[in-house]
Structures are given as structure tokens and as C-alpha cells.
Design a protein around this motif. Sequence first.
Motif, PDB file in Angstrom:
ATOM      1  N   SER A 172       0.865  -1.174   0.000  1.00  0.00           N
ATOM      2  CA  SER A 172       0.000   0.000   0.000  1.00  0.00           C
ATOM      3  C   SER A 172       0.904   1.226   0.000  1.00  0.00           C
ATOM      4  N   THR A 173       0.841   2.005  -1.073  1.00  0.00           N
ATOM      5  CA  THR A 173       1.785   3.102  -1.243  1.00  0.00           C
ATOM      6  C   THR A 173       1.079   4.452  -1.347  1.00  0.00           C
ATOM      7  N   THR A 174       1.850   5.489  -1.105  1.00  0.00           N
ATOM      8  CA  THR A 174       1.403   6.866  -1.288  1.00  0.00           C
ATOM      9  C   THR A 174       2.338   7.535  -2.297  1.00  0.00           C
ATOM     10  N   ILE A 175       1.772   8.244  -3.252  1.00  0.00           N
ATOM     11  CA  ILE A 175       2.604   8.992  -4.200  1.00  0.00           C
ATOM     12  C   ILE A 175       3.082  10.269  -3.517  1.00  0.00           C
ATOM     13  N   VAL A 176       4.395  10.387  -3.360  1.00  0.00           N
ATOM     14  CA  VAL A 176       4.960  11.566  -2.703  1.00  0.00           C
ATOM     15  C   VAL A 176       5.504  12.574  -3.716  1.00  0.00           C
ATOM     16  N   ASP A 177       5.645  12.148  -4.967  1.00  0.00           N
ATOM     17  CA  ASP A 177       6.119  13.086  -5.989  1.00  0.00           C
ATOM     18  C   ASP A 177       5.747  12.533  -7.358  1.00  0.00           C
ATOM     19  N   SER A 178       5.402  13.402  -8.281  1.00  0.00           N
ATOM     20  CA  SER A 178       5.151  13.004  -9.665  1.00  0.00           C
ATOM     21  C   SER A 178       5.474  14.182 -10.564  1.00  0.00           C
ATOM     22  N   ARG A 179       5.922  13.870 -11.769  1.00  0.00           N
ATOM     23  CA  ARG A 179       6.274  14.925 -12.718  1.00  0.00           C
ATOM     24  C   ARG A 179       6.067  14.401 -14.129  1.00  0.00           C
ATOM     25  N   VAL A 180       5.570  15.255 -14.992  1.00  0.00           N
ATOM     26  CA  VAL A 180       5.369  14.880 -16.385  1.00  0.00           C
ATOM     27  C   VAL A 180       6.726  14.843 -17.082  1.00  0.00           C
ATOM     28  N   VAL A 181       7.035  13.696 -17.691  1.00  0.00           N
ATOM     29  CA  VAL A 181       8.295  13.538 -18.398  1.00  0.00           C
ATOM     30  C   VAL A 181       8.150  13.973 -19.852  1.00  0.00           C
ATOM     31  N   GLU A 182       7.051  13.561 -20.478  1.00  0.00           N
ATOM     32  CA  GLU A 182       6.801  13.956 -21.859  1.00  0.00           C
ATOM     33  C   GLU A 182       5.344  13.713 -22.204  1.00  0.00           C
ATOM     34  N   ARG A 183       4.885  14.389 -23.225  1.00  0.00           N
ATOM     35  CA  ARG A 183       3.568  14.132 -23.782  1.00  0.00           C
ATOM     36  C   ARG A 183       3.695  12.941 -24.720  1.00  0.00           C
ATOM     37  N   VAL A 184       3.058  11.839 -24.368  1.00  0.00           N
ATOM     38  CA  VAL A 184       3.135  10.627 -25.166  1.00  0.00           C
ATOM     39  C   VAL A 184       2.172  10.699 -26.341  1.00  0.00           C
ATOM     40  N   GLU A 185       0.999  11.232 -26.097  1.00  0.00           N
ATOM     41  CA  GLU A 185       0.025  11.383 -27.171  1.00  0.00           C
ATOM     42  C   GLU A 185      -0.718  12.678 -26.947  1.00  0.00           C
ATOM     43  N   ASP A 186      -0.618  13.609 -27.918  1.00  0.00           N
ATOM     44  CA  ASP A 186      -1.314  14.878 -27.733  1.00  0.00           C
ATOM     45  C   ASP A 186      -2.765  14.749 -28.194  1.00  0.00           C
ATOM     46  N   PRO A 187      -3.623  15.676 -27.784  1.00  0.00           N
ATOM     47  CA  PRO A 187      -5.041  15.564 -28.129  1.00  0.00           C
ATOM     48  C   PRO A 187      -5.298  15.491 -29.628  1.00  0.00           C
ATOM     49  N   ALA A 188      -4.495  16.198 -30.425  1.00  0.00           N
ATOM     50  CA  ALA A 188      -4.713  16.189 -31.869  1.00  0.00           C
ATOM     51  C   ALA A 188      -4.485  14.801 -32.453  1.00  0.00           C
ATOM     52  N   ALA A 189      -3.427  14.105 -31.992  1.00  0.00           N
ATOM     53  CA  ALA A 189      -3.167  12.750 -32.467  1.00  0.00           C
ATOM     54  C   ALA A 189      -4.280  11.807 -32.030  1.00  0.00           C
ATOM     55  N   GLU A 190      -4.731  11.969 -30.800  1.00  0.00           N
ATOM     56  CA  GLU A 190      -5.812  11.134 -30.288  1.00  0.00           C
ATOM     57  C   GLU A 190      -7.084  11.336 -31.113  1.00  0.00           C
ATOM     58  N   THR A 191      -7.412  12.584 -31.414  1.00  0.00           N
ATOM     59  CA  THR A 191      -8.612  12.875 -32.207  1.00  0.00           C
ATOM     60  C   THR A 191      -8.478  12.316 -33.615  1.00  0.00           C
ATOM     61  N   GLY A 230      -6.848   9.733 -34.485  1.00  0.00           N
ATOM     62  CA  GLY A 230      -6.714   8.280 -34.483  1.00  0.00           C
ATOM     63  C   GLY A 230      -5.326   7.823 -34.887  1.00  0.00           C
ATOM     64  N   CYS A 231      -4.322   8.692 -34.687  1.00  0.00           N
ATOM     65  CA  CYS A 231      -2.949   8.408 -35.090  1.00  0.00           C
ATOM     66  C   CYS A 231      -2.064   8.215 -33.863  1.00  0.00           C
ATOM     67  N   ALA A 232      -1.008   7.427 -34.025  1.00  0.00           N
ATOM     68  CA  ALA A 232       0.006   7.315 -32.987  1.00  0.00           C
ATOM     69  C   ALA A 232       0.787   8.622 -32.901  1.00  0.00           C
ATOM     70  N   GLN A 233       1.339   8.890 -31.733  1.00  0.00           N
ATOM     71  CA  GLN A 233       2.103  10.122 -31.556  1.00  0.00           C
ATOM     72  C   GLN A 233       3.408  10.088 -32.347  1.00  0.00           C
ATOM     73  N   CYS A 281      -2.004   9.870 -41.531  1.00  0.00           N
ATOM     74  CA  CYS A 281      -1.229  10.379 -40.392  1.00  0.00           C
ATOM     75  C   CYS A 281       0.091  10.917 -40.938  1.00  0.00           C
ATOM     76  N   VAL A 282       0.400  12.159 -40.647  1.00  0.00           N
ATOM     77  CA  VAL A 282       1.619  12.792 -41.161  1.00  0.00           C
ATOM     78  C   VAL A 282       2.548  13.107 -39.997  1.00  0.00           C
ATOM     79  N   TYR A 283       3.844  12.830 -40.200  1.00  0.00           N
ATOM     80  CA  TYR A 283       4.841  12.954 -39.142  1.00  0.00           C
ATOM     81  C   TYR A 283       6.015  13.826 -39.586  1.00  0.00           C
ATOM     82  N   GLN A 284       6.542  14.582 -38.643  1.00  0.00           N
ATOM     83  CA  GLN A 284       7.713  15.434 -38.848  1.00  0.00           C
ATOM     84  C   GLN A 284       8.909  14.778 -38.171  1.00  0.00           C
TER      85      GLN A 284
END
Length: 333
Positions: free
Chosen positions: A176-195, A197-200, A232-235
Motif C-alpha cells: 500500500s503506497t502513497t505517491i509523494v512526488d510526480s512529474r510529467v516527463v513527456e507528452r506521449v500522445e497529444d489531443p490532436a493525435a488522439e482525435t 486516431g494516429c500514434a504520436q 497520419c503525417v509525421y515530422q
Amino acid sequence: MRSGRTALAVALLGVALGGCGGTTIGPGGADEPGPAQILEAWTSCAETAPQAGAIMHVPNTGAPTPAGVDPRVGRVDPAFTPVAAVLCGRELRPGRGGGQDQVATERRATQIAQLLTALRLPAQDSDRDTNCTLEMIVPPWLALLDDRGRWLRPYLPTDTCGKPRAEVRTALAELSTTIVDSRVVERVEDPAAETAGCAQRWTDLVWVETSNGRPGPPAPGTSPAAGPLRLCVYQVPPAERGGGKPAGDFVYGGPLPAERQAGVLRALGNRRAVVDCAAPASRFAVLRPLDGTAGPDRYVELDGCRRFLVAGSTGGGQLGQGDEALAALLRPV
């Protein structure tokens, strides 16, 4: 902060997770380790184990990768009395406004009696008559702390197949754990890709197929008929262009309009000779069945050499030569 049973069904058993908590060895066994190295003053997962549990590609920002701390893993010295366990890892969480983020977490548990009992068990001798399963078990990055703030990395006793003993896996899963710290490392999938239907991120298979030393596939005669397609177009980041397996980040996409699809399929059926060219594309398009069914994937370089590849669902493919007219059909309306 959140508390409750740890989400270790993903972190403990995930094949893709990194940052092992102990030694995982195949059949054949290993020597019993000595005592773990004891370090002073625990700081945080972010400083000590910044890459623990990495589950997705992190774009190259040009900054050096934090090295963290890698003390000797071993048995818990009887003179060291653990009072808490720290687990460093990463999770996928819904991002603000949609999409998904990769989040680095630091979890802490103080009710660790069951875990300590499991960690004190002996490693089991390997048994060549045992039928061992082939799945890879990667435990979380684990540290034990005492009441003075000192810490160590404990050895995880293994079973006859060289994997963490069942008692250890159960104890970790039931912490049984408590999260004492969290931080966003990267955006894995942005809303536009999700909408859309494309992979990030996606790999530029045209470049991979034409730069790996194998002879290029023959140019197609006629492009096979296709149901509705998703575009799906990628840069490709400049640092990855021309590499062995360049991957691009999502730019735009969605269902390909029917009138454009007809023109695209005609262009992919041409018999034009492939040009002798070695200019990597900065953008490429991927066309896949809209309904997600298996079918040929179609890759088109939108600049550079402007080649295309029709890759079969069972392997193999056909390389062809595109042009500006084909690229124009795959640009935003």
C-alpha cells in the motif's frame, strides 16, 4: 497525494519497463550476493533514478541524460533496519485537455513487513527439469530506507527459473503506497493525435527499407483497391533524419477524403522509375485502413526523394516514385 494499492500490475510485470529492482537471471542460477551498499541521505527518485521505469521514447533534447545513482544491490544487512520502501517508476496518465502523458512517480510504503520477509528468503537453486515460462518479469526500481534516512537497493531472491520469487512478486503487488512526488516527463500522445486516431510517433519505413543495404523492392504496377484510409503525417526531428531508424512526431491527420483517396491510389500505382536519391525526408505520410483492419500500410515521403512504399501486412513491400502532385494530395485541406 493519492494512496492505496500500488499500480504494480503494470510496473511489476510490464515487459517494456526498465529500471530493475534486482537481478533477474535465466535458468542456471547465480551466486548469492553480498550485503547491499548503504548510502546516506535519500533525496528523491528524480535525482537518484531519473530513468527508472521508462516506458516510451523520450525525444532527444540535446541535454545529457541524468546518470542518477547506481549503488551495489545486495542483501539487507542485519544492522540496517528498514522502515519504508520507495518505488521509482513511470505511468501513462490522461493529459490535460486530452491525450496521454508519461509521468515519473515516487511511491512510498511504510507497512513493509511482508516485503522484508520475502526479501530475506534464499534464492532457489535452478532446476533444469523445471518448465520455465518465457515472459520477462521486470520489477520496479526499489529502495529501502531506515529511520536515519539512509538507503539501499535490496536483492530480490529468485526462483528456480531465475525470476523473482513468487513471494517477492506478491509482496510488491500488495504494497500500500502513497505517491509523494510526480512529474510529467513527456507528452506521449497529444489531443490532436488522439482525435485523428494516429500514434504520436511513427517510424519512416521508406528510409529504413531503402538505407539498410537491401535491394529496393520492385515498383508496383497497379495499387490494390482499398477501403477508406486514415492519413497520419509525421515530422522527423533534424537530429534523426538520415539515421538508421528515424521516427517522426505527429503533425496532422484524420480520415482521408474520398476524392483525395482516389487520386492517391492512382499515384501509388504508377510505374515511374525510382530516382537515385539519398535526401532524407523531413515529413512523411502513413496511410492505413480507417477501420483498423489488417491491410497494406502506405508510406509517402512528402519531401526529400518523394518515394513511397506499399508495405504488405504479412511482410515485403513495393517501392515506387512519387512526386509533388502526390504530396499535395496529402497536405491539409
